[in-house]
Design a protein around this motif. Sequence first.
Motif, PDB file in Angstrom:
ATOM      1  N   ALA A 161      -5.371 -36.027  -3.057  1.00  0.00           N
ATOM      2  CA  ALA A 161      -6.442 -35.535  -3.925  1.00  0.00           C
ATOM      3  C   ALA A 161      -6.672 -34.039  -3.760  1.00  0.00           C
ATOM      4  O   ALA A 161      -7.422 -33.435  -4.545  1.00  0.00           O
ATOM      5  CB  ALA A 161      -7.734 -36.291  -3.647  1.00  0.00           C
ATOM      6  N   GLY A 162      -6.074 -33.449  -2.734  1.00  0.00           N
ATOM      7  CA  GLY A 162      -6.240 -32.019  -2.506  1.00  0.00           C
ATOM      8  C   GLY A 162      -7.579 -31.641  -1.916  1.00  0.00           C
ATOM      9  O   GLY A 162      -8.080 -30.543  -2.165  1.00  0.00           O
ATOM     10  N   VAL A 163      -8.172 -32.549  -1.122  1.00  0.00           N
ATOM     11  CA  VAL A 163      -9.448 -32.249  -0.469  1.00  0.00           C
ATOM     12  C   VAL A 163      -9.328 -32.559   1.021  1.00  0.00           C
ATOM     13  O   VAL A 163      -8.365 -33.186   1.466  1.00  0.00           O
ATOM     14  CB  VAL A 163     -10.604 -33.083  -1.078  1.00  0.00           C
ATOM     15  CG1 VAL A 163     -10.718 -32.838  -2.564  1.00  0.00           C
ATOM     16  CG2 VAL A 163     -10.413 -34.574  -0.812  1.00  0.00           C
ATOM     17  N   GLY A 164     -10.309 -32.138   1.790  1.00  0.00           N
ATOM     18  CA  GLY A 164     -10.316 -32.426   3.217  1.00  0.00           C
ATOM     19  C   GLY A 164     -10.767 -33.845   3.503  1.00  0.00           C
ATOM     20  O   GLY A 164     -11.435 -34.480   2.675  1.00  0.00           O
ATOM     21  N   LYS A 165     -10.408 -34.336   4.680  1.00  0.00           N
ATOM     22  CA  LYS A 165     -10.803 -35.700   5.050  1.00  0.00           C
ATOM     23  C   LYS A 165     -12.315 -35.841   5.114  1.00  0.00           C
ATOM     24  O   LYS A 165     -12.863 -36.898   4.814  1.00  0.00           O
ATOM     25  CB  LYS A 165     -10.180 -36.082   6.397  1.00  0.00           C
ATOM     26  CG  LYS A 165      -8.699 -36.420   6.311  1.00  0.00           C
ATOM     27  CD  LYS A 165      -8.120 -36.746   7.681  1.00  0.00           C
ATOM     28  CE  LYS A 165      -8.722 -37.999   8.270  1.00  0.00           C
ATOM     29  NZ  LYS A 165      -8.090 -38.362   9.565  1.00  0.00           N
ATOM     30  N   GLY A 166     -13.006 -34.760   5.495  1.00  0.00           N
ATOM     31  CA  GLY A 166     -14.460 -34.824   5.556  1.00  0.00           C
ATOM     32  C   GLY A 166     -15.072 -35.131   4.203  1.00  0.00           C
ATOM     33  O   GLY A 166     -16.049 -35.891   4.102  1.00  0.00           O
ATOM     34  N   THR A 167     -14.500 -34.551   3.154  1.00  0.00           N
ATOM     35  CA  THR A 167     -14.984 -34.821   1.794  1.00  0.00           C
ATOM     36  C   THR A 167     -14.804 -36.293   1.444  1.00  0.00           C
ATOM     37  O   THR A 167     -15.681 -36.918   0.835  1.00  0.00           O
ATOM     38  CB  THR A 167     -14.219 -33.954   0.777  1.00  0.00           C
ATOM     39  OG1 THR A 167     -14.443 -32.571   1.077  1.00  0.00           O
ATOM     40  CG2 THR A 167     -14.667 -34.241  -0.640  1.00  0.00           C
ATOM     41  N   LEU A 168     -13.673 -36.851   1.847  1.00  0.00           N
ATOM     42  CA  LEU A 168     -13.391 -38.258   1.578  1.00  0.00           C
ATOM     43  C   LEU A 168     -14.381 -39.163   2.296  1.00  0.00           C
ATOM     44  O   LEU A 168     -14.947 -40.091   1.698  1.00  0.00           O
ATOM     45  CB  LEU A 168     -11.959 -38.585   2.012  1.00  0.00           C
ATOM     46  CG  LEU A 168     -11.495 -40.032   1.925  1.00  0.00           C
ATOM     47  CD1 LEU A 168     -11.685 -40.585   0.519  1.00  0.00           C
ATOM     48  CD2 LEU A 168     -10.034 -40.150   2.342  1.00  0.00           C
ATOM     49  N   PHE A 169     -14.632 -38.885   3.572  1.00  0.00           N
ATOM     50  CA  PHE A 169     -15.561 -39.723   4.328  1.00  0.00           C
ATOM     51  C   PHE A 169     -16.991 -39.581   3.825  1.00  0.00           C
ATOM     52  O   PHE A 169     -17.751 -40.550   3.821  1.00  0.00           O
ATOM     53  CB  PHE A 169     -15.470 -39.398   5.822  1.00  0.00           C
ATOM     54  CG  PHE A 169     -14.279 -40.018   6.494  1.00  0.00           C
ATOM     55  CD1 PHE A 169     -14.286 -41.351   6.856  1.00  0.00           C
ATOM     56  CD2 PHE A 169     -13.135 -39.275   6.748  1.00  0.00           C
ATOM     57  CE1 PHE A 169     -13.189 -41.942   7.472  1.00  0.00           C
ATOM     58  CE2 PHE A 169     -12.033 -39.850   7.356  1.00  0.00           C
ATOM     59  CZ  PHE A 169     -12.055 -41.189   7.720  1.00  0.00           C
ATOM     60  N   ARG A 170     -17.371 -38.368   3.393  1.00  0.00           N
ATOM     61  CA  ARG A 170     -18.725 -38.186   2.851  1.00  0.00           C
ATOM     62  C   ARG A 170     -18.903 -38.965   1.552  1.00  0.00           C
ATOM     63  O   ARG A 170     -19.978 -39.484   1.266  1.00  0.00           O
ATOM     64  CB  ARG A 170     -19.010 -36.701   2.608  1.00  0.00           C
ATOM     65  CG  ARG A 170     -19.364 -35.920   3.856  1.00  0.00           C
ATOM     66  CD  ARG A 170     -19.940 -34.563   3.499  1.00  0.00           C
ATOM     67  NE  ARG A 170     -18.980 -33.725   2.774  1.00  0.00           N
ATOM     68  CZ  ARG A 170     -18.080 -32.950   3.358  1.00  0.00           C
ATOM     69  NH1 ARG A 170     -17.984 -32.916   4.676  1.00  0.00           N
ATOM     70  NH2 ARG A 170     -17.260 -32.212   2.625  1.00  0.00           N
ATOM     71  N   ALA A 171     -17.849 -39.052   0.774  1.00  0.00           N
ATOM     72  CA  ALA A 171     -17.940 -39.737  -0.522  1.00  0.00           C
ATOM     73  C   ALA A 171     -17.993 -41.251  -0.386  1.00  0.00           C
ATOM     74  O   ALA A 171     -18.701 -41.925  -1.150  1.00  0.00           O
ATOM     75  CB  ALA A 171     -16.758 -39.330  -1.406  1.00  0.00           C
TER      76      ALA A 171
END
Length: 202
Positions: free
Chosen positions: A43-53
């Motif tokens: 997705a081109g984002v950091g893992k932190g963004t994924l976990f926050r979502a």
Amino acid sequence: MPERRPRKDAVRNREALLAAADALFARCESPEDVTMADVAAAAGVGKGTLFRAFGDRAGLIRALYEARLEPIGEAVEAGPPPLGPGAPPRERVLALLDAVLCFKLDNRRLALALEEGGSGSPYQAEHYGRWHGLLLALLEQIPALTDRDFTAHALLAATRADLVEHLAGQERVPRGRMREQLANLAISILVSDPPRGSTAEG
């Protein structure tokens, strides 16, 4: 205070993450092959963004599954026959079961990831409750049918992801044949009329 709306970038990131996870599950050999790091990178984002979502991997899988499931629920509630209102209840039951089976055939890895990745009873899972609730509501419109709650469970058992994977993957049962077999099973249950006064033993 008015409810805060998600920021546009957060909405964009969520959509990108769901699309990336969808593509990865569609291509993978095993659901376990798809990691959170894989999804974030795709997705081109950091893992932190994924976990926050989504909180965790299970949350991501549930969100993706629910997004895929929503059109079926909408079709049952307001779509055209034979799935939507206007068709006879038995026809709608057959159409819903066929939709569930086709959904799992089209999303085999995702369905396996969801049904195998949870903890506790699978019958307590939100996605199972949704399928069961939709089916039970239709079965309740068939006056002569008894034990509707159990019947809904029994019919859904024939669409379990591990069974679908076994039949489609290991036994190579053609899609059309699986749909026919499920319809025949449902018809045999829906048209059966057990003798009055009979009781189950054991």
